[in-house]
Design a protein around this motif. Structure first.
Motif, PDB file in Angstrom:
ATOM      1  N   SER A   6       0.830  -1.206   0.000  1.00  0.00           N
ATOM      2  CA  SER A   6       0.000   0.000   0.000  1.00  0.00           C
ATOM      3  C   SER A   6       0.865   1.258   0.000  1.00  0.00           C
ATOM      4  O   SER A   6       0.533   2.259  -0.638  1.00  0.00           O
ATOM      5  N   PHE A   7       1.974   1.222   0.726  1.00  0.00           N
ATOM      6  CA  PHE A   7       2.909   2.347   0.777  1.00  0.00           C
ATOM      7  C   PHE A   7       4.192   1.871   1.447  1.00  0.00           C
ATOM      8  O   PHE A   7       4.237   0.821   2.087  1.00  0.00           O
ATOM      9  N   SER A   8       5.241   2.661   1.309  1.00  0.00           N
ATOM     10  CA  SER A   8       6.469   2.457   2.076  1.00  0.00           C
ATOM     11  C   SER A   8       6.967   3.812   2.538  1.00  0.00           C
ATOM     12  O   SER A   8       6.752   4.830   1.869  1.00  0.00           O
ATOM     13  N   THR A   9       7.632   3.832   3.679  1.00  0.00           N
ATOM     14  CA  THR A   9       8.142   5.082   4.230  1.00  0.00           C
ATOM     15  C   THR A   9       9.307   4.774   5.153  1.00  0.00           C
ATOM     16  O   THR A   9       9.534   3.619   5.524  1.00  0.00           O
ATOM     17  N   GLN A  10      10.035   5.807   5.518  1.00  0.00           N
ATOM     18  CA  GLN A  10      11.151   5.671   6.455  1.00  0.00           C
ATOM     19  C   GLN A  10      10.786   6.378   7.754  1.00  0.00           C
ATOM     20  O   GLN A  10       9.933   7.271   7.785  1.00  0.00           O
ATOM     21  N   GLY A  11      11.429   5.973   8.836  1.00  0.00           N
ATOM     22  CA  GLY A  11      11.161   6.575  10.133  1.00  0.00           C
ATOM     23  C   GLY A  11      11.815   7.939  10.277  1.00  0.00           C
ATOM     24  O   GLY A  11      12.605   8.372   9.440  1.00  0.00           O
ATOM     25  N   ARG A  12      11.471   8.614  11.373  1.00  0.00           N
ATOM     26  CA  ARG A  12      12.074   9.915  11.673  1.00  0.00           C
ATOM     27  C   ARG A  12      12.868   9.806  12.964  1.00  0.00           C
ATOM     28  O   ARG A  12      12.557   8.992  13.834  1.00  0.00           O
ATOM     29  N   ARG A  13      13.889  10.627  13.096  1.00  0.00           N
ATOM     30  CA  ARG A  13      14.762  10.567  14.268  1.00  0.00           C
ATOM     31  C   ARG A  13      13.984  10.955  15.521  1.00  0.00           C
ATOM     32  O   ARG A  13      13.222  11.916  15.536  1.00  0.00           O
ATOM     33  N   ALA A  14      14.204  10.169  16.582  1.00  0.00           N
ATOM     34  CA  ALA A  14      13.554  10.439  17.871  1.00  0.00           C
ATOM     35  C   ALA A  14      14.519  10.032  18.981  1.00  0.00           C
ATOM     36  O   ALA A  14      14.179   9.251  19.869  1.00  0.00           O
ATOM     37  N   ASP A  15      15.750  10.544  18.915  1.00  0.00           N
ATOM     38  CA  ASP A  15      16.808  10.118  19.828  1.00  0.00           C
ATOM     39  C   ASP A  15      16.462  10.426  21.285  1.00  0.00           C
ATOM     40  O   ASP A  15      15.796  11.420  21.594  1.00  0.00           O
ATOM     41  N   ILE A  16      16.947   9.544  22.177  1.00  0.00           N
ATOM     42  CA  ILE A  16      16.849   9.749  23.618  1.00  0.00           C
ATOM     43  C   ILE A  16      18.260   9.640  24.180  1.00  0.00           C
ATOM     44  O   ILE A  16      18.864   8.567  24.157  1.00  0.00           O
ATOM     45  N   GLY A  17      18.802  10.745  24.670  1.00  0.00           N
ATOM     46  CA  GLY A  17      20.163  10.732  25.195  1.00  0.00           C
ATOM     47  C   GLY A  17      21.141  10.296  24.124  1.00  0.00           C
ATOM     48  O   GLY A  17      21.163  10.835  23.010  1.00  0.00           O
ATOM     49  N   ASP A  18      21.949   9.291  24.451  1.00  0.00           N
ATOM     50  CA  ASP A  18      22.931   8.776  23.502  1.00  0.00           C
ATOM     51  C   ASP A  18      22.348   7.751  22.535  1.00  0.00           C
ATOM     52  O   ASP A  18      23.047   7.289  21.625  1.00  0.00           O
ATOM     53  N   PHE A  38       2.673   1.717  17.850  1.00  0.00           N
ATOM     54  CA  PHE A  38       3.939   2.425  18.076  1.00  0.00           C
ATOM     55  C   PHE A  38       5.088   1.466  17.822  1.00  0.00           C
ATOM     56  O   PHE A  38       5.038   0.298  18.213  1.00  0.00           O
ATOM     57  N   LEU A  39       6.125   1.961  17.145  1.00  0.00           N
ATOM     58  CA  LEU A  39       7.362   1.214  16.979  1.00  0.00           C
ATOM     59  C   LEU A  39       8.527   2.184  16.929  1.00  0.00           C
ATOM     60  O   LEU A  39       8.584   3.060  16.067  1.00  0.00           O
ATOM     61  N   ASP A  40       9.441   2.026  17.871  1.00  0.00           N
ATOM     62  CA  ASP A  40      10.719   2.714  17.856  1.00  0.00           C
ATOM     63  C   ASP A  40      11.817   1.697  17.573  1.00  0.00           C
ATOM     64  O   ASP A  40      11.833   0.608  18.174  1.00  0.00           O
ATOM     65  N   HIS A  41      12.728   2.033  16.670  1.00  0.00           N
ATOM     66  CA  HIS A  41      13.876   1.186  16.361  1.00  0.00           C
ATOM     67  C   HIS A  41      15.123   1.834  16.948  1.00  0.00           C
ATOM     68  O   HIS A  41      15.545   2.905  16.501  1.00  0.00           O
ATOM     69  N   ILE A  42      15.685   1.214  17.975  1.00  0.00           N
ATOM     70  CA  ILE A  42      16.979   1.633  18.512  1.00  0.00           C
ATOM     71  C   ILE A  42      18.023   0.973  17.629  1.00  0.00           C
ATOM     72  O   ILE A  42      18.240  -0.236  17.711  1.00  0.00           O
ATOM     73  N   VAL A  43      18.617   1.741  16.729  1.00  0.00           N
ATOM     74  CA  VAL A  43      19.436   1.174  15.666  1.00  0.00           C
ATOM     75  C   VAL A  43      20.730   0.595  16.229  1.00  0.00           C
ATOM     76  O   VAL A  43      21.175   0.980  17.317  1.00  0.00           O
ATOM     77  N   PRO A  44      21.355  -0.352  15.507  1.00  0.00           N
ATOM     78  CA  PRO A  44      22.612  -0.938  15.996  1.00  0.00           C
ATOM     79  C   PRO A  44      23.672   0.142  16.204  1.00  0.00           C
ATOM     80  O   PRO A  44      23.915   0.971  15.324  1.00  0.00           O
ATOM     81  N   GLN A  45      24.254   0.147  17.392  1.00  0.00           N
ATOM     82  CA  GLN A  45      25.262   1.154  17.711  1.00  0.00           C
ATOM     83  C   GLN A  45      26.179   0.641  18.807  1.00  0.00           C
ATOM     84  O   GLN A  45      25.754  -0.141  19.664  1.00  0.00           O
ATOM     85  N   ALA A  46      27.438   1.060  18.758  1.00  0.00           N
ATOM     86  CA  ALA A  46      28.400   0.711  19.804  1.00  0.00           C
ATOM     87  C   ALA A  46      28.190   1.665  20.969  1.00  0.00           C
ATOM     88  O   ALA A  46      28.107   2.890  20.779  1.00  0.00           O
ATOM     89  N   GLN A  47      28.086   1.117  22.161  1.00  0.00           N
ATOM     90  CA  GLN A  47      27.865   1.943  23.352  1.00  0.00           C
ATOM     91  C   GLN A  47      29.206   2.369  23.926  1.00  0.00           C
ATOM     92  O   GLN A  47      30.056   1.536  24.259  1.00  0.00           O
ATOM     93  N   THR A  48      29.392   3.666  24.042  1.00  0.00           N
ATOM     94  CA  THR A  48      30.678   4.189  24.512  1.00  0.00           C
ATOM     95  C   THR A  48      30.723   4.379  26.025  1.00  0.00           C
ATOM     96  O   THR A  48      31.798   4.442  26.606  1.00  0.00           O
ATOM     97  N   ARG A  49      29.570   4.472  26.646  1.00  0.00           N
ATOM     98  CA  ARG A  49      29.533   4.595  28.114  1.00  0.00           C
ATOM     99  C   ARG A  49      28.259   3.948  28.632  1.00  0.00           C
ATOM    100  O   ARG A  49      27.240   3.880  27.934  1.00  0.00           O
ATOM    101  N   VAL A  50      28.311   3.462  29.864  1.00  0.00           N
ATOM    102  CA  VAL A  50      27.168   2.794  30.470  1.00  0.00           C
ATOM    103  C   VAL A  50      26.066   3.811  30.745  1.00  0.00           C
ATOM    104  O   VAL A  50      26.316   4.900  31.277  1.00  0.00           O
ATOM    105  N   ASN A  51      24.842   3.473  30.375  1.00  0.00           N
ATOM    106  CA  ASN A  51      23.683   4.324  30.608  1.00  0.00           C
ATOM    107  C   ASN A  51      23.130   4.017  31.995  1.00  0.00           C
ATOM    108  O   ASN A  51      22.627   2.923  32.244  1.00  0.00           O
ATOM    109  N   GLU A  52      23.214   4.971  32.899  1.00  0.00           N
ATOM    110  CA  GLU A  52      22.743   4.761  34.268  1.00  0.00           C
ATOM    111  C   GLU A  52      21.381   5.389  34.522  1.00  0.00           C
ATOM    112  O   GLU A  52      20.739   5.087  35.521  1.00  0.00           O
ATOM    113  N   GLU A  53      20.936   6.256  33.637  1.00  0.00           N
ATOM    114  CA  GLU A  53      19.691   6.985  33.869  1.00  0.00           C
ATOM    115  C   GLU A  53      18.472   6.294  33.255  1.00  0.00           C
ATOM    116  O   GLU A  53      17.370   6.409  33.764  1.00  0.00           O
TER     117      GLU A  53
END
Length: 285
Positions: A6-18, A38-53
């Motif tokens: 029916s259609f195709s589309t790409q997501g929009r940026r919705a970053d949270i912190g790092d 609702f669907l958020d995709h946390i894309v593959p990424q190397a974590q540079t510091r531990v998220n404590e919050e």
């Protein structure tokens, strides 16, 4: 007969912190696919510091949240007293019912030491009668139903719903499905759907062909509601992931605002009122 897109589309940026995040659903074409709103995709990424919050304590009402961790670990607390630590390949599910507060923290997987994080968060809209119930217990799904496909190199995981003999532990309040299919290079997979079933496919990492149409990495594609098949094909040199989800149409009114998804504007107002009155309880860390 193959279903038509029916259609195709790409997501929009919705970053949270790092965390680099793309919001895939809702989008300009669709507010829901079956019970999924609702669907958020946390894309593959190397974590540079531990998220404590983490995300910080926040409320939900009227939905079930589902976090699927491909890589990393997710620590969950909520005001119903649930606690879970979900590692790579696991699922964290929570029925918010008539109101709950939760907090999630995503980090790299301490069991493997790999610094990669990659995850999805879905919201599943609940029928009105379930929205009115007390919050349900969180489910940690380390052992997601899984089977190899005919080529012996590809596989399917059933995150929600069922497929052949596989059935998820997540409750079905309506007809729903959420599959993760990984195809080896050169492999294909075909699956059929009944009439009126709402179906979407998301390509999180790689391009692919679906029903003889070529799509790019990051594409979200919704299909028509006629009975038919969806044929996935991986023409890449590496394995390719497909996220398929949907279900029966949600026929009740949908009113979404902030962390709440209800059936009327008045119910949204009541959701805020009850939250600010402290009716959702508090998290005891």
């Amino acid at each position: 007969m193959k279903k038509k897109s029916s259609f195709s589309t790409q997501g929009r940026r919705a970053d949270i912190g790092d965390l680099q995040i793309y919001r895939i659903l809702a989008n300009r074409y669709a507010d829901a696919v079956g019970p999924f709103v609702f669907l958020d995709h946390i894309v593959p990424q190397a974590q540079t510091r531990v998220n404590e919050e983490g995300t910080g304590a926040h409320p939900h009402r009227g939905i079930a949240t589902l976090t699927y961790i491909l890589d990393g670990e997710d620590e969950h607390f909520d005001s119903a007293g649930n606690y879970a630590m979900v590692h790579s390949g696991g699922v964290q599910w929570m029925n918010a019912g008539n109101g709950i507060i939760h907090d999630e923290t995503l980090n790299y997987d301490s069991q493997t030491g790999a610094k990669l994080i990659h995850a999805f968060q879905f919201w599943i809209n609940l029928p009105a009668k379930i929205k009115a119930e007390k919050p349900g217990m969180a489910i940690e799904g380390d052992r997601v139903p899984f089977k190899m496909l005919a080529d012996g190199k590809s596989w399917i995981k059933v995150i929600a719903g069922s497929y052949e003999e596989l059935e998820s532990a997540i409750p079905n309040y309506s007809e729903q499905f959420l599959y993760h299919v990984r195809l080896a290079p050169g492999s294909g997979f075909t699956i059929g759907f009944q009439e009126k079933t709402e179906v979407a496919v998301y390509l999180p990492v790689s391009p692919a062909s679906i029903n003889d149409e070529k799509f790019n990495a990051g594409d979200f594609i919704e299909y028509d509601r006629t009975a038919g098949t969806i044929e996935l094909q991986n023409d890449n040199e590496d394995a390719c992931d497909f996220i398929l989800f949907g279900g029966e149409p949600y026929l009740e009114p949908i009113f979404a605002e902030g962390p709440f998804v209800m059936n009327s504007k008045l119910e949204i107002a009541h959701a805020y009122r009850d939250y600010y009155n402290g009716d959702y309880g508090k998290i005891n860390y």
